[in-house]
Design a protein around this motif. Sequence first.
Motif, mmCIF file in Angstrom:
data_model
loop_
_atom_site.group_PDB
_atom_site.id
_atom_site.type_symbol
_atom_site.label_atom_id
_atom_site.label_comp_id
_atom_site.label_asym_id
_atom_site.label_seq_id
_atom_site.Cartn_x
_atom_site.Cartn_y
_atom_site.Cartn_z
ATOM 1 N N TYR A 330 0.826 -1.211 0.000
ATOM 2 C CA TYR A 330 0.000 0.000 0.000
ATOM 3 C C TYR A 330 0.861 1.262 0.000
ATOM 4 O O TYR A 330 0.489 2.270 -0.614
ATOM 5 C CB TYR A 330 -0.935 -0.001 1.207
ATOM 6 N N LEU A 334 0.460 4.172 -2.710
ATOM 7 C CA LEU A 334 0.175 5.546 -2.282
ATOM 8 C C LEU A 334 1.198 6.523 -2.851
ATOM 9 O O LEU A 334 0.843 7.604 -3.340
ATOM 10 C CB LEU A 334 0.178 5.633 -0.756
ATOM 11 N N LEU A 343 -4.428 10.442 -6.844
ATOM 12 C CA LEU A 343 -4.966 9.893 -5.594
ATOM 13 C C LEU A 343 -6.467 9.647 -5.671
ATOM 14 O O LEU A 343 -7.029 8.926 -4.831
ATOM 15 C CB LEU A 343 -4.648 10.841 -4.434
ATOM 16 N N LEU A 346 -7.515 6.071 -5.576
ATOM 17 C CA LEU A 346 -7.342 5.284 -4.361
ATOM 18 C C LEU A 346 -8.589 4.459 -4.060
ATOM 19 O O LEU A 346 -8.501 3.326 -3.567
ATOM 20 C CB LEU A 346 -7.007 6.201 -3.185
ATOM 21 N N GLU A 377 -8.270 13.077 1.209
ATOM 22 C CA GLU A 377 -8.207 11.639 0.908
ATOM 23 C C GLU A 377 -8.207 10.820 2.200
ATOM 24 O O GLU A 377 -8.806 9.739 2.258
ATOM 25 C CB GLU A 377 -6.961 11.318 0.083
#
Length: 637
Positions: A330, A334, A343, A346, A377
Amino acid sequence: MPRRRLATTYSGRIAAATPSPSGPSLTVTVSPTPPPTPVDLRGYPLPRRHLVCAAARILRSRSSPTPLHDLADYLHSLRLTLTAAEASEVVKALAPDPALALAFFRFAAASLPGFRHDAFSYNRILLLLFRTRADPSEAMRLVADMERDGVAGNISTVNLLIGMGGGGVEVGRCLELAKKWGLRLSGYTYKCIVQAHLRSREVWKGFEVYQEMRRKGYKLDIFAYNMLLDALAKAGMVEEAYQVFEDMKQNHCKPDAYTYAILIRMSGKAGKTSKFLTFLDEMVSNGCGLNLIVYNTVIEALGRNKMVDKVIFILTKMIESGCQPNQFTYSIILNVLAAERQLHRLDEVLDICSGYMNSSIYSYLVKSLCKSGHASEAHNVFCRMWNSHEKGDRDAFVSMLEVLCNAEKTSEAIDLLLMMPKKGIATDVGMYNMVFSALGKLKQVSFISNLYDQMKANGIVPDVFTYNIMISSFGRVGLVDKASELFEEMEASNCKPDVITYNSLINSLGKNGDLDEAHMLFKDMQEKGYDPDVFTYSILIECFGKSNKVDMACSLFDEMIAEGCVPNIVTYNILLDCLERHGKIAEAHKLYGTLKQHRLTPDSITYSILERLESRSQRTVRMRKPSRTTGWVVSPV
């Protein structure tokens, strides 16, 4: 009739002689003659197992302070000595206690009559030192003993020494010994030399030795190939690594998943996109199972080359194969999404991994996004966690609470704080203090009062930080009575004030016009054993200065110096400003002259005050602009 021979022969020695009328009387000690040492088909002596076990038992005995001498006495009583092979077996039996094994090894050579170590017994003790990661200097002392006693080692001796020593001088010394003993280096010896250089981070030397062994027709095993490839990759020797990989395949050494992981990672770092994709295809076609390490390596390589779509594709394949991503997975994703400003994808990643998402992963994502400044986010991920799990993760909730406070979203922070118990998260005083601090900075003191009552109703006891935050917050908006009330409540409780508490209330009183009360609190503070700090004095000096009590401000400054409290540049600026505003030019210049005694550097505020002093005194002040190495220098002429 022939004389019958006895089955056992005996030997004896005269122990004592006693004279008597009929003749001397002799006392003879009789013992059986020791049987000959058994040998194998080649004539080498076989270890006597009963003797090895007895020797090991005597040496391991806890009852005797001198087990080595007990062993010597035992062998002497049987008129026996150990062979080198038996000594080797004793060392093996003593392996759990390396110090005892080494002591016996040296004792046998020095104290047992007729005993002499051979190459095999030396190899046994060297192997024990190697396995216990002993200091290589101990091994070299044993080599010195070998040379002193004229014992020539074999190729196993050289291999063990190389494995212990590492690269550089040690390997060179080992090769000297091999030449002295007339030994020919084997393929395994070359492998040991390569690995020794790699362990010493002498990658180029290791590669040169590999080329030499390759010319002689030797090859490595899969472990050594991978070790060499990994070292070459980390050293940036990309083409050499590709060459070793081709040699590996030509020598029919089948690459494994770790081999391909090394090559993919190296190619990704080097920006050779087509190369690492080729290695990935080759790996799959050869039937190598893709494990977590390989998937992470591939995702990292793709991420380095900004291939977001392929990253998500490989992640999908990873999930389909039943391989569970970890935090490193992860973190790579990221970083890639953040670097490529994607992003918003995501949510797509979280949907793919939904079967493996748990509270700890959500917590990691929330904390990571919060730390990297992606509050929006982080909030989205937090909401997913809130909706998908009955119980929350404490770290994630604290991180989200901190984000809301830093973003000045105090209403949402209060709501989150009060709803935490519904998700099984026990709130504590630290969480409330975080929200109190945010409210105080925004001067939302009405919310502070309500939240403080809610906090006490929930059974949470305020600490010194709670009181300090609230006293400062109420004082900042002029509610001095409320601040004093909280101070009295604090003194009546088990939570006693500290210097910061006094500073906050003194500041509140002084800046709201109650200077006498502030000064009395200062004196009370000293009487109760609290030592005022530089902030305490600076606050009061400023308050006295603004109240036109210049002499009192100067007196406090002198008291501060006398008490050993070193002023900072803020203190100097406050007092300099006070003196300048009241026309005390000479005193201001004198004060400025003491500034460097405390190793302080004037700042922009100091220079602004000095310029005003110049205009008042109609005198020239020589100014020198700041130097990169010495900083500002100002001296009044």
